[in-house]
Design a protein around this motif. Structure first.
Motif, PDB file in Angstrom:
ATOM      1  N   SER A   2       0.817  -1.202   0.000  1.00  0.00           N
ATOM      2  CA  SER A   2       0.000   0.000   0.000  1.00  0.00           C
ATOM      3  C   SER A   2       0.857   1.260   0.000  1.00  0.00           C
ATOM      4  O   SER A   2       1.923   1.286   0.598  1.00  0.00           O
ATOM      5  CB  SER A   2      -0.873   0.019   1.247  1.00  0.00           C
ATOM      6  N   GLN A  31      -0.578  -5.400   2.636  1.00  0.00           N
ATOM      7  CA  GLN A  31      -1.525  -5.782   1.583  1.00  0.00           C
ATOM      8  C   GLN A  31      -1.406  -4.846   0.396  1.00  0.00           C
ATOM      9  O   GLN A  31      -1.191  -3.650   0.578  1.00  0.00           O
ATOM     10  CB  GLN A  31      -2.957  -5.638   2.095  1.00  0.00           C
ATOM     11  N   THR A  34      -5.377  -2.882  -3.683  1.00  0.00           N
ATOM     12  CA  THR A  34      -6.617  -3.464  -4.226  1.00  0.00           C
ATOM     13  C   THR A  34      -7.291  -4.373  -3.201  1.00  0.00           C
ATOM     14  O   THR A  34      -8.517  -4.436  -3.136  1.00  0.00           O
ATOM     15  CB  THR A  34      -6.316  -4.296  -5.481  1.00  0.00           C
ATOM     16  N   SER A  35      -6.492  -5.050  -2.381  1.00  0.00           N
ATOM     17  CA  SER A  35      -7.153  -5.973  -1.456  1.00  0.00           C
ATOM     18  C   SER A  35      -7.688  -5.257  -0.211  1.00  0.00           C
ATOM     19  O   SER A  35      -8.351  -5.870   0.623  1.00  0.00           O
ATOM     20  CB  SER A  35      -6.226  -7.129  -1.070  1.00  0.00           C
ATOM     21  N   LEU A  36      -7.403  -3.934  -0.067  1.00  0.00           N
ATOM     22  CA  LEU A  36      -7.977  -3.188   1.057  1.00  0.00           C
ATOM     23  C   LEU A  36      -9.403  -2.715   0.752  1.00  0.00           C
ATOM     24  O   LEU A  36     -10.113  -2.248   1.651  1.00  0.00           O
ATOM     25  CB  LEU A  36      -7.108  -1.956   1.372  1.00  0.00           C
ATOM     26  N   GLN A  39     -12.704  -3.281   2.937  1.00  0.00           N
ATOM     27  CA  GLN A  39     -12.383  -3.804   4.272  1.00  0.00           C
ATOM     28  C   GLN A  39     -12.812  -2.799   5.354  1.00  0.00           C
ATOM     29  O   GLN A  39     -12.855  -1.595   5.119  1.00  0.00           O
ATOM     30  CB  GLN A  39     -10.882  -4.066   4.395  1.00  0.00           C
ATOM     31  N   THR A 112     -12.669  -6.530   9.290  1.00  0.00           N
ATOM     32  CA  THR A 112     -11.955  -7.362   8.315  1.00  0.00           C
ATOM     33  C   THR A 112     -10.556  -6.830   8.035  1.00  0.00           C
ATOM     34  O   THR A 112      -9.669  -7.574   7.617  1.00  0.00           O
ATOM     35  CB  THR A 112     -12.760  -7.425   7.000  1.00  0.00           C
ATOM     36  N   GLY A 113     -10.327  -5.515   8.247  1.00  0.00           N
ATOM     37  CA  GLY A 113      -9.005  -4.923   7.999  1.00  0.00           C
ATOM     38  C   GLY A 113      -8.165  -4.873   9.264  1.00  0.00           C
ATOM     39  O   GLY A 113      -7.205  -5.632   9.423  1.00  0.00           O
TER      40      GLY A 113
END
Ligand code: SAM
Length: 329
Positions: A2, A31, A34-36, A39, A112-113
């Motif tokens: 990130s 991470q 994109t995967s954040l 979240q 989730t984050g």
């Protein structure tokens, strides 16, 4: 990985956020951006909003960011600091000891984050002319972070039995003159209630002077007594323990907790919690075969992160800070 925001290098106005870059990195830098997306992140101690702002700038606009603080003044101030963030910050006045209920009210099942806890008090609280957190300002002995706390520091000081004051000063602040200080408080309040910060600070300084320790202190002699009272008024250790229990249920697999502590009592609670729940076996020592079949909830904790000399030189409040990071399995 990130992108980390420019605000991490910017000098803080008002409250200088401690371990700002490492805390945000701990929550997001492992991470790709994109995967954040989508979240859920929580800053459970918004304070002056410095960590929340930096976190918002490290997140994509589709992430969800919730900011919590038990101090309504902090939440009001944060509304302007955090007015234009993407993602927007959902601000809630409340205690992180009731984290589960706050998440339920927002319709959030899992974090989730990650979650940040930056414990203790803010510069706004300690500098307040009226709230009684500091012995440097003459004010009523209040020390409540939230007006919903049922008792003030003056209530505790003037009503608790001397033995309970001794235990409080010892366990919450390692005060070596706990007994003589409690005795002097007992004598003074028999004459008239102790109502102000300077009155209490003078009493404690007098005890140190009588023991010949008055000019041998690195910090003001009343520092530890004020810390212990603040912790009792705000129920700090029980609330921290309850919040950690909530994290066991509400952190999703892979989510992270980043917790900044400022003294050994709270740091021990955090360390022991994550050590306990990351242990592969909770059987009493000496059993030849594991009986408990524990399922560790967290990955093995790493050593805490501490501020470097530059940060401590710029902000003396950072000198005792420790950042512990836990990753949910
Ligand atoms: C050290 S300050 C946070 C500073 C913030 N991270 C920043 O960058 O400005 C701690 C804040 O946590 C809040 N706080 C302490 N205990 C709390 C609790 N049990 N629940 C919610 N907020 C709490 C205090 O009111 C204070 O505003």
């Amino acid at each position: 990985m990130s992108r980390l925001p420019d605000v991490l290098d910017a000098p803080a106005v008002g409250h200088a956020s401690v371990l700002l870059a490492p805390a945000v990195q701990a929550l997001v830098a492992h991470q790709p951006p994109t995967s954040l997306a989508h979240q859920v992140f929580v800053d459970a101690t918004v304070g002056g909003g410095g960590h929340t702002l930096a976190l918002s700038q490290a997140l994509p606009p589709s992430a969800r960011l919730i900011g919590l603080d038990q101090d309504p003044e902090a939440i009001e101030r944060a509304r302007s600091v955090l007015a234009d963030t993407h993602p927007p910050v959902t601000l809630v006045t409340g205690n992180f000891g009731q984290l589960g209920a706050h998440l339920d009210a927002l319709g959030v099942e899992y974090i989730t984050g990650g979650i940040l806890l930056d414990l203790g008090y803010s510069a706004f609280q300690i500098r307040s002319q009226t709230r009684g957190f500091s012995f440097q300002t003459d004010a009523p002995l209040d020390m409540r972070m939230s007006p919903t706390q049922p008792r003030t520091a003056a209530d505790i000081l003037n009503t608790w039995p001397e033995a309970d004051l001794v235990a409080l000063f010892k366990t919450m602040a390692d005060e070596r003159l706990a007994r003589p200080i409690a005795r002097v408080i007992g004598r003074q309040r028999a004459v008239a209630p102790i109502e102000s910060t300077t009155e209490l600070a003078k009493l404690v300084s007098k005890v140190y002077a009588q023991k010949g320790l008055g000019d041998k202190q690195r910090i003001h002699p009343a520092t530890r007594v004020f810390q212990a009272l603040r912790m009792a008024v705000n129920d700090e250790i029980p609330m921290l323990k309850t919040c950690l229990e909530h994290l066991n249920d509400r952190l999703a697999p892979g989510a992270r907790a980043a917790i900044i502590t400022f003294h050994s009592v709270e740091d021990r609670v955090v360390k022991q919690h994550f050590r306990h729940y990351s242990a592969p076996c909770l059987c009493p020592p000496g059993l030849p075969v594991c009986q408990c079949q524990a399922q560790p909830l967290y990955h093995k904790p790493q050593k805490p992160i501490v501020p470097g000399p530059d940060e401590i030189e710029a902000n003396v409040q950072a000198r005792s800070a420790k950042l512990r990071v836990a990753v949910k399995r």
